[in-house]
Enzyme design. Structure first.
Site, PDB file in Angstrom:
ATOM      1  N   LYS A   1      -8.694 -52.001 -47.012  1.00 32.89           N
ATOM      2  CA  LYS A   1      -9.546 -51.004 -46.079  1.00 32.89           C
ATOM      3  C   LYS A   1      -8.962 -49.638 -46.442  1.00 32.89           C
ATOM      4  CE  LYS A   1     -11.098 -49.534 -41.821  1.00 32.89           C
ATOM      5  NZ  LYS A   1     -11.014 -49.436 -40.374  1.00 32.89           N
TER       6      LYS A   1
ATOM      7  N   ALA B   1     -16.125 -48.742 -36.549  1.00 34.91           N
ATOM      8  CA  ALA B   1     -15.624 -47.407 -35.758  1.00 34.91           C
ATOM      9  C   ALA B   1     -16.869 -46.911 -34.647  1.00 34.91           C
ATOM     10  CB  ALA B   1     -15.136 -46.011 -36.262  1.00 34.91           C
ATOM     11  N   GLY B   2     -16.445 -46.930 -33.375  1.00 37.02           N
ATOM     12  CA  GLY B   2     -17.423 -46.124 -32.322  1.00 37.02           C
ATOM     13  C   GLY B   2     -18.295 -47.290 -31.747  1.00 37.02           C
TER      14      GLY B   2
ATOM     15  N   THR C   1     -11.309 -51.182 -30.597  1.00 39.81           N
ATOM     16  CA  THR C   1     -10.832 -50.406 -29.248  1.00 39.81           C
ATOM     17  C   THR C   1     -11.618 -51.292 -28.022  1.00 39.81           C
ATOM     18  OG1 THR C   1     -10.476 -48.585 -30.132  1.00 39.81           O
ATOM     19  CG2 THR C   1     -10.776 -48.636 -27.927  1.00 39.81           C
TER      20      THR C   1
END
Lengths: 367, 258
Positions: free
Chosen positions: B96, B183-184, B206
């Site tokens: 990645k 992401a996010g 996360t």
């Protein structure tokens, strides 16, 4: 450009008048605000904000988790030499202090590195005093070449260099710079730096920026807490971090919060910084700049260090000796200051795990 | 639910997870088991082969595909070097690409990412570039040999959800390679939203790693991803049967033709 332009802006600022007009409602609103201004940051450092430490801690923990997760990077300093031509009132290395002077040979550096590497650490910070005679750049470069065999990340905490010297050490394998201004207040800076090249305030102030221009990977700044009013000095530290981050977004910025420790020397006029004050600085910094690293050294007691972990610490030193060659020989009179947290790397590793955090040994590699 | 095919491999799970920010490595195998992920990304710079308890690779089951990422790279050259190191370390040939020179928002540099994609794809890597959702950049990544494109929903670690929805939708419609929203994503419902939109998969780190119960949260994400995918496939089925029907609503207009 230079951070000095920012320093000048605040030279005449009436901090105490600003603090006096603050009201508690404002502080609560600021804690909840998404993005904090410089003024908000100063408000969080105010005496009034001391009543909201728990509220600040809750937000700071949230921000820290979001940006860094439950990870604490471990490193250790390695003292290469303590020869110094400066007379600094707060430091044992002061040329007038009668301590044993020592410099590691290349073989001794290799041996010291092996012993440190055996503890599992991969990040190291090398330190010297300031002496072109004993520890010139060529010595630092030779040391770095040896250390590269054992460590994935090498930072330097030595005298400030010129831009081309930074380029030289970066090419040799240095990826991090630690440089503390000690005190941003120019008058006090003059008073505590009695003689020697360190008297050059601006050369030191601009050092981090020179390294950033050479694409160093990380920069760690800070003041020696206790030399001046901590609210003002912490404010300037935060602004310096912001300045570097704005100008050099490809560099990771971290801040250390060292408090003056007992040392051999002459500085008597210590401004007290309590544990409570230290916590306030840490929380205000985290809320102002959620993505900067915060480093707590073994100057602090083990219990306090452990309690600070969930509040936003991202880096901790472990298995520390401030003696030259302190990992391989029994020197007791070459040290820079007394350390409080004397735990081994493995003990600190376990303490971090027991707090529900992950002690990270390796966060970088030579590429 | 259709299989997810990427880099010539058929995967049952459309949830990719990251390994950063967890409180310890021991929890990782439990997280992997609870969500059934088959592809896991880890920062090459953090892989510590010298320390038994710290070596993340020892915590990932053999049946998972390792997706080393180039976190820490500030330009294409560094990303390429990190990818080659990963291969030399035995992490396989998936990568990645993350090229980030902005430490404030952690937004990727699409131009450098395209360059790195081209070099690494030519070297035989299966390349998954992380990117800011931009149609032309995504096309160039696919032309350069990307096996999938990974647009961000919002900045890394921000847990703000799919703020780039309109742009990601365009990529889903126009790009001839799997789109993986990376992401996010802060909540399972946001993962479901990405899947309903037609993303082939999502990558979450996360939100799982920093939750109070990472194992439970991983399970929740896995269910949300499945639900979102089933919803997407069901909508597709409905739309396609509608388009193929013999226009019953306006059939009367043609009655005289017979």
């Amino acid at each position: 450009m230079s951070f000095y332009n920012v320093v000048k802006l605040y030279n005449e600022f009436k901090y105490h008048e600003y603090f006096q007009q603050l009201n508690p409602d404002e502080i609560l609103k600021i804690i909840k605000k998404d993005k904090k201004s410089e003024q908000d940051f100063l408000t969080l450092l105010s005496p009034q904000a001391e009543h909201f430490l728990e509220e600040m801690a809750v937000e700071a923990r949230k921000k820290s988790l979001q940006h860094f997760g439950k990870a604490i990077l471990l490193y250790t300093p390695m003292y290469l030499a303590n020869y110094c031509v400066n007379k600094c009132a707060y430091c044992s290395f002061n040329l007038e202090n009668k301590i044993t002077r020592k410099k590691l040979t290349i073989d001794e550096i290799d041996f010291e590195a092996q012993v440190i590497a055996a503890t599992g650490l991969k990040h190291i910070v090398v330190l010297t005093g300031e002496s072109q005679k004993h520890t010139p750049i060529s010595y630092i470069v030779d040391a770095v070449k040896i250390l590269k065999k054992y460590f994935d990340s090498i930072s330097i905490e030595i005298y400030p260099l010129t831009q081309s010297q930074y380029s030289e050490v970066i090419k040799a394998g240095v990826d991090g710079l630690t440089i503390y201004q000690e005190v941003y207040d120019f008058k006090i800076y003059e008073q505590v730096h009695l003689s020697g090249p360190k008297k050059n305030y601006l050369f030191r102030l601009n050092a981090a920026e020179r390294a950033c221009r050479e694409k160093i990977r990380s920069v760690n700044i800070g003041v020696l807490l206790g030399l001046n009013d901590w609210r003002i000095e912490s404010f300037m530290t935060g602004l310096h971090a912001k300045y570097l981050q704005d100008e050099y977004p490809d560099v990771d910025i971290a801040v250390s919060l060292p408090r003056i420790r007992p040392h051999v020397g002459v500085f008597e006029d210590v401004k007290q910084v309590s544990d409570r004050n230290l916590v306030q600085i840490m929380l205000a910094l985290r809320l102002f700049k959620p993505n900067i690293g915060i480093n707590i050294s073994t100057r602090e007691k083990e219990e306090l260090r452990d309690n600070l972990i969930p509040l936003g610490v991202t880096k901790m030193s472990a298995g520390v000796s401030t003696e030259v060659g302190g990992h391989t020989t029994e020197n007791y009179d070459t040290g820079q200051f007394e350390i409080s947290d004397k735990r081994s790397v493995d003990q600190i590793r376990k303490a971090i795990l027991s707090k529900g955090y992950h002690p990270v040994f390796k966060d970088w590699m030579q590429i | 639910m259709k299989d997810f095919i990427i880099g010539g491999v058929n995967l049952k799970s459309r949830l990719l997870i990251g390994t950063g920010k967890f409180p310890n490595h021991d929890i990782l195998p439990k997280v992997i088991e609870s969500c059934g992920t088959q592809m896991i990304t880890m920062a090459v710079r953090r892989v510590n082969l010298d320390h038994k308890e710290e070596n993340i690779l020892d915590y990932i089951p053999n049946n998972c595909i390792l997706l080393p990422n180039t976190s820490g790279a500030r330009n294409a050259e560094e990303a390429v070097r990190i990818a080659r190191l990963a291969k030399a370390m035995g992490c396989g040939n998936w990568v990645k690409i993350e090229v980030i020179s902005d430490s404030k928002y952690l937004l990727p540099d699409n131009m450098e990412t395209i360059k790195a994609t081209e070099i690494l794809a030519k070297e035989g890597f299966i390349v998954l570039p992380y990117m800011s959702p931009d149609l032309m950049a995504a096309k160039r990544m696919v032309e350069a040999g990307a096996a999938a494109v990974m647009p961000l929903g919002s900045p890394i670690g921000s847990n703000r959800g799919i703020r780039t929805k309109e742009l990601v939708k365009i990529l889903i419609e126009e790009i001839d390679a799997p789109i993986i929203v990376d992401a996010g994503i802060g909540k399972p419902s946001e993962a479901a939203q990405a899947m309903e939109m037609g993303a082939q998969a999502v990558l979450v780190n996360t939100a799982i790693a920093t939750s109070e119960d990472p194992v439970g949260m991983a399970k929740a994400f896995s269910l949300a991803v499945k639900a979102g995918r089933i919803a997407y496939e069901s909508t597709l089925a409905k739309e396609s049967s509608f388009a193929n029907a013999s226009s019953p609503l306006t059939g009367f207009l043609h009655e005289g033709d017979k």
